[in-house]
Scaffold this active site. Sequence first.
Site, short mmCIF file in Angstrom:
data_model
loop_
_atom_site.label_atom_id
_atom_site.label_comp_id
_atom_site.label_asym_id
_atom_site.label_seq_id
_atom_site.Cartn_x
_atom_site.Cartn_y
_atom_site.Cartn_z
N ASP A 108 0.87 -1.17 0.00
CA ASP A 108 0.00 0.00 0.00
C ASP A 108 0.91 1.23 0.00
O ASP A 108 2.09 1.13 0.33
CB ASP A 108 -0.90 -0.03 1.24
CG ASP A 108 -1.79 1.19 1.36
OD1 ASP A 108 -2.41 1.59 0.37
OD2 ASP A 108 -1.83 1.76 2.48
N ASP B 219 0.01 5.13 0.97
CA ASP B 219 -0.08 6.16 2.01
C ASP B 219 0.03 5.55 3.40
O ASP B 219 -0.66 4.59 3.73
CB ASP B 219 -1.40 6.92 1.89
CG ASP B 219 -1.50 7.69 0.59
OD1 ASP B 219 -0.48 7.78 -0.12
OD2 ASP B 219 -2.59 8.21 0.29
#
Length: 281
Positions: free
Chosen positions: A22, A24
């Site tokens: 992922d 952020d």
Amino acid sequence: MVVAYAHLVENHLPPRTAAFFDLDKTVIAKSSTLAFGRSFYHGGLINRRAVLRTAYAQFVYLVGGADHDQMEGMRKYLSDLCRGWNVQQVREIVAETLHDLIDPIIYDEAASLIEEHRAAGRDVVIVSASGSEVVEPIGEMLGADHVIATRMVVEDGAYNGEIEHYVYGPAKADAIALLAESEGYDLERSFAYSDSATDIPMLEAVGHPYAVNPDRALRKEAVSREWPVLTFSRPVRLNQRLPSLPMPQGPVLVMAAVGAAVATAGLVWLASRRRRPMLMS
């Protein structure tokens, strides 16, 4: 005889594996998109009030994240807000600022992990709900082999208000499965990293899931499933931490615009929804 030997060797090749990240709060220290609020303001795409809301949304996002309902509402809001925006204008705005804004917030720990996975022969894949135009150049900065990201629909050089493919929640796991099929990845021997409970399907898709700076819901899930929990806390300039990795050139930076516009719009909506005192999830 040669054909038979070649077939035997092929059958004994080790399976390919990958590490799925992922973006952020996992690879970078904050939202990859909110940092562009002031740039869009100067470019005339959003007003001063929206700039203030993005600053507040950054704080809310870092502390508590966004749950499923808020993400779905964000999806509709950003589609409506971006409708009619000139794509080239947005690209030009972001091209001037992407490197300065994103480069300093790469987690040193994430950069080290990426190095380790690549040294072990695994592909590195960035998987993000943000727009592909912002995720792809970041992926290139990191030396990623593939990027999976949200795609907006563009007609006649402008956003038409629709999302072609929204990479969020179970859709991340579906996209990972499709990529694994096309690339021949053994998911049971692959790795995944995320900070959010909304990415549990993504973490479940691999044999080695890791919770990174997890929100409360993911931390609880990780403890119950005995998933390792990692804490990343050292942002570092990528060009100092990984000088050997290629940095994106102008044309690549230009392509970062749409994703930044999409996510900035979405988190403006998030801020407007969360002006009340926040309850930790």
